[in-house]
Design an enzyme around this catalytic site. Sequence first.
Site, PDB file in Angstrom:
ATOM      1  N   SER A 199       0.800  -1.223   0.000  1.00 59.39           N
ATOM      2  CA  SER A 199       0.000   0.000   0.000  1.00 59.39           C
ATOM      3  C   SER A 199       0.834   1.276   0.000  1.00 59.39           C
ATOM      4  O   SER A 199       1.612   1.500  -0.916  1.00 59.39           O
ATOM      5  CB  SER A 199      -0.962  -0.029   1.179  1.00 59.39           C
ATOM      6  OG  SER A 199      -1.880   1.014   1.069  1.00 59.39           O
ATOM      7  N   HIS A 200       0.701   2.079   1.078  1.00 57.30           N
ATOM      8  CA  HIS A 200       1.362   3.381   1.103  1.00 57.30           C
ATOM      9  C   HIS A 200       2.850   3.273   1.429  1.00 57.30           C
ATOM     10  O   HIS A 200       3.562   4.268   1.383  1.00 57.30           O
ATOM     11  CB  HIS A 200       0.687   4.272   2.146  1.00 57.30           C
ATOM     12  CG  HIS A 200       0.736   3.684   3.521  1.00 57.30           C
ATOM     13  ND1 HIS A 200      -0.014   2.603   3.889  1.00 57.30           N
ATOM     14  CD2 HIS A 200       1.486   4.007   4.603  1.00 57.30           C
ATOM     15  CE1 HIS A 200       0.258   2.301   5.151  1.00 57.30           C
ATOM     16  NE2 HIS A 200       1.161   3.128   5.612  1.00 57.30           N
ATOM     17  N   ASP A 225      -2.959   6.262  -3.301  1.00 55.20           N
ATOM     18  CA  ASP A 225      -1.776   5.598  -2.741  1.00 55.20           C
ATOM     19  C   ASP A 225      -1.309   4.434  -3.610  1.00 55.20           C
ATOM     20  O   ASP A 225      -1.814   4.217  -4.707  1.00 55.20           O
ATOM     21  CB  ASP A 225      -2.052   5.142  -1.305  1.00 55.20           C
ATOM     22  CG  ASP A 225      -3.005   3.956  -1.251  1.00 55.20           C
ATOM     23  OD1 ASP A 225      -3.795   3.806  -2.198  1.00 55.20           O
ATOM     24  OD2 ASP A 225      -2.947   3.182  -0.279  1.00 55.20           O
ATOM     25  N   ASP A 242      -1.678   1.195  -3.711  1.00 53.52           N
ATOM     26  CA  ASP A 242      -2.608   0.176  -4.212  1.00 53.52           C
ATOM     27  C   ASP A 242      -3.982   0.752  -4.567  1.00 53.52           C
ATOM     28  O   ASP A 242      -4.919   0.003  -4.824  1.00 53.52           O
ATOM     29  CB  ASP A 242      -2.740  -0.968  -3.204  1.00 53.52           C
ATOM     30  CG  ASP A 242      -3.306  -0.510  -1.866  1.00 53.52           C
ATOM     31  OD1 ASP A 242      -3.131   0.666  -1.516  1.00 53.52           O
ATOM     32  OD2 ASP A 242      -3.923  -1.339  -1.179  1.00 53.52           O
ATOM     33  N   ASP A 298      -6.327   2.441  -2.883  1.00 52.38           N
ATOM     34  CA  ASP A 298      -7.517   2.463  -2.034  1.00 52.38           C
ATOM     35  C   ASP A 298      -7.660   3.741  -1.205  1.00 52.38           C
ATOM     36  O   ASP A 298      -8.679   3.938  -0.553  1.00 52.38           O
ATOM     37  CB  ASP A 298      -7.600   1.208  -1.144  1.00 52.38           C
ATOM     38  CG  ASP A 298      -6.384   1.007  -0.273  1.00 52.38           C
ATOM     39  OD1 ASP A 298      -5.461   1.849  -0.313  1.00 52.38           O
ATOM     40  OD2 ASP A 298      -6.342  -0.014   0.442  1.00 52.38           O
ATOM     41  N   ARG A 299      -6.652   4.606  -1.227  1.00 48.14           N
ATOM     42  CA  ARG A 299      -6.775   5.847  -0.456  1.00 48.14           C
ATOM     43  C   ARG A 299      -6.906   7.049  -1.379  1.00 48.14           C
ATOM     44  O   ARG A 299      -6.531   6.987  -2.547  1.00 48.14           O
ATOM     45  CB  ARG A 299      -5.530   6.078   0.386  1.00 48.14           C
ATOM     46  CG  ARG A 299      -5.278   5.015   1.385  1.00 48.14           C
ATOM     47  CD  ARG A 299      -4.156   5.495   2.255  1.00 48.14           C
ATOM     48  NE  ARG A 299      -3.731   4.433   3.138  1.00 48.14           N
ATOM     49  CZ  ARG A 299      -3.008   4.646   4.212  1.00 48.14           C
ATOM     50  NH1 ARG A 299      -2.621   5.873   4.513  1.00 48.14           N
ATOM     51  NH2 ARG A 299      -2.657   3.646   4.974  1.00 48.14           N
ATOM     52  N   LYS A 305     -11.602   0.159   0.889  1.00 48.23           N
ATOM     53  CA  LYS A 305     -11.664   1.574   0.626  1.00 48.23           C
ATOM     54  C   LYS A 305     -11.279   1.803  -0.835  1.00 48.23           C
ATOM     55  O   LYS A 305     -10.663   0.934  -1.458  1.00 48.23           O
ATOM     56  CB  LYS A 305     -10.788   2.358   1.597  1.00 48.23           C
ATOM     57  CG  LYS A 305      -9.351   1.893   1.752  1.00 48.23           C
ATOM     58  CD  LYS A 305      -8.756   2.566   2.982  1.00 48.23           C
ATOM     59  CE  LYS A 305      -7.266   2.296   3.170  1.00 48.23           C
ATOM     60  NZ  LYS A 305      -6.945   0.948   3.644  1.00 48.23           N
TER      61      LYS A 305
HETATM   62  C1  VG1 Z   1      -2.762   2.362   8.387  1.00 48.60           C
HETATM   63  C2  VG1 Z   1      -3.913   3.321   8.591  1.00 48.60           C
HETATM   64  C3  VG1 Z   1      -5.231   2.567   8.573  1.00 48.60           C
HETATM   65  C4  VG1 Z   1      -5.339   1.795   7.260  1.00 48.60           C
HETATM   66  C5  VG1 Z   1      -4.134   0.896   7.093  1.00 48.60           C
HETATM   67  C6  VG1 Z   1      -4.134   0.192   5.759  1.00 48.60           C
HETATM   68  O1  VG1 Z   1      -2.728   1.420   9.428  1.00 48.60           O
HETATM   69  O2  VG1 Z   1      -3.771   4.003   9.803  1.00 48.60           O
HETATM   70  O3  VG1 Z   1      -6.284   3.482   8.720  1.00 48.60           O
HETATM   71  O4  VG1 Z   1      -6.510   1.008   7.238  1.00 48.60           O
HETATM   72  O5  VG1 Z   1      -2.937   1.667   7.163  1.00 48.60           O
HETATM   73  O6  VG1 Z   1      -4.224   1.113   4.714  1.00 48.60           O
HETATM   74  P1  VG1 Z   1      -1.727   1.544  10.685  1.00 48.60           P
HETATM   75  O7  VG1 Z   1      -1.920   0.268  11.463  1.00 48.60           O
HETATM   76  O8  VG1 Z   1      -0.369   1.721  10.097  1.00 48.60           O
HETATM   77  O9  VG1 Z   1      -2.155   2.773  11.416  1.00 48.60           O
HETATM   78  V1  VG1 Z   1      -3.433   0.797   3.272  1.00 48.60           V
HETATM   79  O10 VG1 Z   1      -4.049   1.868   2.180  1.00 48.60           O
HETATM   80  O11 VG1 Z   1      -1.826   1.104   3.729  1.00 48.60           O
HETATM   81  O12 VG1 Z   1      -3.624  -0.806   3.009  1.00 48.60           O
HETATM   82 CO    CO Z   2      -3.647   1.405   0.371  1.00 44.74          CO
END
Ligand code: VG1
Ligand code: CO
Length: 543
Positions: free
Chosen positions: A113-114, A277, A279, A281-282, A376
């Site tokens: 993801s991010h 982001d 993948d 979803d954000r 998302k």
């Molecule tokens: C983070 C975000 C959370 C989100 C998760 C996955 O998690 O705070 O809101 O659902 O990333 O998003 P954490 O445990 O690092 O706070 V993604 O778009 O990175 O899959």
């Molecule tokens: Co993501």
Amino acid sequence: MERITVQTRPIEGQKPGTSGLRKKTNVFMEPHFLENFVQAIFTGIGGVVGKTLVLGGDGRYFNDHAAQVILRMAAAQGCAKVIIGQNALLSTPAASHMIRIRQTDGGIIMSASHNPGGPKEDFGVKFNTPNGGPAPEDVTDRIFAATKEITSYDIIETTDVDLDRIGDTSLGDMSVEVVDPVADYAALMEELFDFDAIAKLIAGGFRIRFDAMHAITGPYATAILQDRLGAPAGSVVNAVPLPDFGGGHPDPNPIWAKDLMDAMFADDAPDFGAASDGDGDRNMIVGRGAYVTPSDSLAVLAANAHLAPGYAKGLAGVARSMPTSGAVDRVAAARGLDCYETPTGWKFFGNLLDAGRATLCGEESAGTGSDHVREKDGLWAVLLWLNILAVNGKSVQQMLDDHWAEFGRNYYSRHDYEGVDATAAEGLMQAMRDQFATLPGQSFAGKTVASADEFSYDDPVDGSHSANQGIRIGFDGGGRVVFRLSGTGTVGATLRVYLEDVCEDPTAMNRDPQDALADIIAAAEAIAGIRDRTGREAPDVRT
Ligand code: VG1
Ligand code: CO
């Protein structure tokens, strides 16, 4: 083509976090690491014999190789079919949609993801269940248990499957269908939104800038915003997915999407800016000179979603993660909607969406989505915003001003301290737990503590219980601070401090959030001792 059984042994640290297993790419590339985890997924879901799975990823380094390994393991273990995005690409929301429309037995998404990508950065793998959503905790618990008991895995030895060409092929007895990653998703967006109205807005000179951050949404945004909605070429920037995302963090916030922020605050700024982001979803939404915090975006969308055809009937309810601001709660209260508060991570929204209790969900981390998929969805949020603006003709800033005037404002910010010493971070959290009984009534930086506890969640649909989901300190007057340790990082610990204060004074709606929150920020420091315990003078990221 030979099927072989490879002997292996459990590897430490394969516990799925907030969203699947994330590690440094070179850890995933160590002997058996990926294979062990994939085998644990297969074991955790009761095997793959006769099943159909979706497979795709965000295109980061190692994505293509990992896809071939997963295909060979699935084929060796009796999987009937894998539906895979061309070149092993699928955004997370598109994968969720594919799992649902093809009624598969779930899917595997390769993404961190991010988190940045590349040989020295991060890789990740997660399993989504047949409803299209991230595996809930009972499933991830079974997967983790399987990682601790594994002794071998089956795989076939053969050459790579050609994933470049759309169409049907096979691997051993397993069929492989290579699909266009964008088409079905784009069709879904066209069902939900008034594309004619958005196209008319754009044709009338409304300028947009979408920053795909060299990640997976490039092809989706180009196909939808430029090819279908008529935004001029160049409206989507950084549109080609790169294995290392161009060396950046594909995290849509004002720090990592600084180029977009600069463009949107320039004299000749476009009317609407957005970023997504790694993948897909954000989302980050920015108007001309107006950054929209994700919590506000969720509230604005909840208040106006009925303007888009897909939501014309209204919302069944809304849901937000606990650290997300209460802005959406105000909309829910005013409109008589049910409002749910869940732990962080999209997997907790799945039951509410499946049960038809919530239509719109969101997280402060720039995730918003609805019951159209079970993830998302970044581009969906962008299109919903555009649809709303096309109908009411307002600017983004006007939307915010009107929203705050009607509902009040929740000033909000998140401060992240990344890569801090894990023991120090745990110590900071534990020291606060030890003070839960004595904090209420004490004042810090002029703020009196009204409550102190740790959030736990009882799922209203299946009754499952999730503990230790973040420390909450509430203040008299409605402000609060939440402390959590991230479950997606791969180095040390990341401390997230979520800061919020409520404002109902119509003359004080346009303050800088860092100023408006100054007392809450000082109180958080006084209570937690962040500087002393982590050795950090300031957060790495403020969103
Ligand atoms: C983070 C975000 C959370 C989100 C998760 C996955 O998690 O705070 O809101 O659902 O990333 O998003 P954490 O445990 O690092 O706070 V993604 O778009 O990175 O899959
Ligand atoms: Co993501």
